[in-house]
Design a protein around this motif. Structure first.
Motif, PDB file in Angstrom:
ATOM      1  N   HIS A   2       0.515  -1.334   0.430  1.00 12.68           N
ATOM      2  CA  HIS A   2      -0.351   0.192   0.241  1.00 12.68           C
ATOM      3  C   HIS A   2       1.290   1.237   0.247  1.00 12.68           C
ATOM      4  O   HIS A   2       0.474   2.107  -0.555  1.00 12.68           O
ATOM      5  CB  HIS A   2      -0.748   0.007   1.351  1.00 12.68           C
ATOM      6  N   GLU A   3       2.256   1.136   1.223  1.00 11.11           N
ATOM      7  CA  GLU A   3       2.471   2.384   0.835  1.00 11.11           C
ATOM      8  C   GLU A   3       3.447   2.364  -0.813  1.00 11.11           C
ATOM      9  O   GLU A   3       3.617   3.489  -0.592  1.00 11.11           O
ATOM     10  CB  GLU A   3       4.058   1.960   2.200  1.00 11.11           C
ATOM     11  N   TYR A   4       3.827   1.742  -1.095  1.00  5.82           N
ATOM     12  CA  TYR A   4       4.557   2.047  -2.372  1.00  5.82           C
ATOM     13  C   TYR A   4       3.240   2.294  -3.676  1.00  5.82           C
ATOM     14  O   TYR A   4       3.555   3.533  -4.033  1.00  5.82           O
ATOM     15  CB  TYR A   4       5.334   1.243  -3.175  1.00  5.82           C
ATOM     16  N   PHE A   5       2.292   2.000  -2.769  1.00  7.24           N
ATOM     17  CA  PHE A   5       0.967   2.538  -4.406  1.00  7.24           C
ATOM     18  C   PHE A   5       0.785   3.657  -3.726  1.00  7.24           C
ATOM     19  O   PHE A   5       0.272   4.659  -4.850  1.00  7.24           O
ATOM     20  CB  PHE A   5       0.444   0.818  -4.599  1.00  7.24           C
ATOM     21  N   GLY A   6       0.599   3.795  -2.589  1.00  8.43           N
ATOM     22  CA  GLY A   6       0.540   5.257  -2.269  1.00  8.43           C
ATOM     23  C   GLY A   6       1.799   6.139  -3.233  1.00  8.43           C
ATOM     24  O   GLY A   6       0.978   7.876  -3.835  1.00  8.43           O
ATOM     25  N   GLU A   7       2.752   5.561  -2.446  1.00  3.74           N
ATOM     26  CA  GLU A   7       3.895   7.110  -3.055  1.00  3.74           C
ATOM     27  C   GLU A   7       3.959   6.871  -4.732  1.00  3.74           C
ATOM     28  O   GLU A   7       3.877   7.704  -5.055  1.00  3.74           O
ATOM     29  CB  GLU A   7       4.968   5.658  -3.246  1.00  3.74           C
ATOM     30  N   PHE A   8       3.000   5.801  -5.382  1.00  2.77           N
ATOM     31  CA  PHE A   8       3.082   5.969  -7.461  1.00  2.77           C
ATOM     32  C   PHE A   8       1.558   6.819  -7.688  1.00  2.77           C
ATOM     33  O   PHE A   8       1.658   7.191  -8.346  1.00  2.77           O
ATOM     34  CB  PHE A   8       2.646   4.609  -7.673  1.00  2.77           C
ATOM     35  N   MET A   9       0.571   6.913  -6.984  1.00  3.64           N
ATOM     36  CA  MET A   9      -0.764   7.210  -7.199  1.00  3.64           C
ATOM     37  C   MET A   9       0.325   9.045  -6.962  1.00  3.64           C
ATOM     38  O   MET A   9      -0.945   9.680  -7.825  1.00  3.64           O
ATOM     39  CB  MET A   9      -1.722   6.406  -6.546  1.00  3.64           C
ATOM     40  N   GLY A  62       3.935  10.727   1.295  1.00  5.88           N
ATOM     41  CA  GLY A  62       4.093  11.223   0.422  1.00  5.88           C
ATOM     42  C   GLY A  62       5.096  12.336  -0.190  1.00  5.88           C
ATOM     43  O   GLY A  62       5.318  13.557  -0.203  1.00  5.88           O
ATOM     44  N   HIS A  63       6.271  11.392  -0.408  1.00  3.00           N
ATOM     45  CA  HIS A  63       7.661  12.121  -1.202  1.00  3.00           C
ATOM     46  C   HIS A  63       7.796  12.503  -2.118  1.00  3.00           C
ATOM     47  O   HIS A  63       7.728  13.469  -2.313  1.00  3.00           O
ATOM     48  CB  HIS A  63       8.569  11.039  -0.408  1.00  3.00           C
ATOM     49  N   LEU A  64       6.932  11.584  -2.962  1.00  3.38           N
ATOM     50  CA  LEU A  64       7.155  12.042  -4.373  1.00  3.38           C
ATOM     51  C   LEU A  64       8.115  12.881  -5.518  1.00  3.38           C
ATOM     52  O   LEU A  64       8.271  13.042  -6.348  1.00  3.38           O
ATOM     53  CB  LEU A  64       5.412  13.072  -4.487  1.00  3.38           C
ATOM     54  N   TYR A  86       9.755   2.820  -3.213  1.00  2.00           N
ATOM     55  CA  TYR A  86       9.779   5.211  -3.606  1.00  2.00           C
ATOM     56  C   TYR A  86      10.308   4.662  -4.871  1.00  2.00           C
ATOM     57  O   TYR A  86       9.400   5.713  -5.182  1.00  2.00           O
ATOM     58  CB  TYR A  86      10.180   5.124  -2.017  1.00  2.00           C
ATOM     59  N   LEU A  87      11.493   4.734  -4.470  1.00  2.00           N
ATOM     60  CA  LEU A  87      12.545   5.231  -6.167  1.00  2.00           C
ATOM     61  C   LEU A  87      11.356   4.511  -7.528  1.00  2.00           C
ATOM     62  O   LEU A  87      11.278   5.530  -8.987  1.00  2.00           O
ATOM     63  CB  LEU A  87      13.870   4.935  -6.259  1.00  2.00           C
TER      64      LEU A  87
END
Length: 234
Positions: A2-9, A62-64, A86-87
């Motif tokens: 979920h964390e990586y998908f959140g960063e993607f979206m 929420g780095h984005l 994340y990257l």
């Protein structure tokens, strides 16, 4: 995941809204063509705001932005084990976001026959007002330093109204420091959309200027690392 998908979206939202502003301002027969720098900086500020909201809601920090992820990890503010995930999410999300904008504005790319008519990589990536790689690098480093240093003082910036504060920081950085290079502040915000412009079948496109891509890639990382160092020392 979920964390990586959140960063993607969150990154997809950031790039769709941000580069969508670039397309609207540049391409022929778009209603916003020729709009002001204020229009652009407000658009990017809100793009970051809503990207962070989406990212935080799904479960990301929420780095984005790879510069933020790398700097936070380097100074013990983010788990190193999550950096690669994340990257990947950030660079992939930025490419997908740019592809969506290319599709959305496809007829307008067809109506914009060359760079003089606005069909330029500047829709997707950054272009310096005066091309001087050394000073362009310094500009990106300084702008990102102040962005990340302020960000560090906000703590968890995905909660409450803090994403709006982050967007306002982007707005004022753009107004104060962004008019020299177009203020990337973010390696994936520039490189992935620049590659999308290069690789996708966009009508009448101009040069992607990959020779410049190192400036908005390395400059933000250097600025973020300096901000992390000073924040940690103080």
């Amino acid at each position: 995941m979920h964390e990586y998908f959140g960063e993607f979206m969150g990154t997809v939202v950031l790039i769709v809204l941000g580069t969508g502003v670039g397309a609207s301002v540049n391409l022929n027969k778009a209603y916003a063509k020729g709009s002001s720098w204020l229009f652009i900086t407000i658009g990017w500020g809100l793009a970051v705001t809503f990207g962070v909201y989406v990212s935080g809601f799904i479960g990301s920090q929420g780095h984005l932005n790879p510069a933020i992820t790398l700097a936070f990890a380097a100074f013990g503010m983010f788990p190193k084990s999550k950096v690669l995930g994340y990257l990947i999410a950030q660079f992939l999300g930025a490419f997908v976001g740019a592809a969506i904008v290319a599709l959305q504005f496809y007829p307008h790319f067809k109506e914009s026959k060359n760079e003089a008519q606005g069909n330029t990589v500047g829709i997707f990536g950054t272009v310096p007002a005066i091309k001087n790689p050394l000073f362009n690098f310094i500009s990106e480093m300084i702008a990102t330093f102040f962005f990340v240093y302020i960000l560090l003082d906000l703590g968890n910036f995905t909660t409450g109204l803090k994403p709006l504060i982050v967007g306002l920081v982007i707005l004022v950085i753009g107004q104060a420091l962004g008019s020299t290079t177009g203020y990337s502040l973010n390696p994936c915000r520039d490189l992935s959309p620049r590659l999308a412009y290069k690789l996708l079948p966009i009508p009448n496109k101009g040069d992607a200027h990959l020779e410049y891509a190192w400036v908005p890639f390395i400059g933000p990382i250097a600025g973020a690392m300096l901000a992390g160092l000073i924040f940690t020392l103080v």
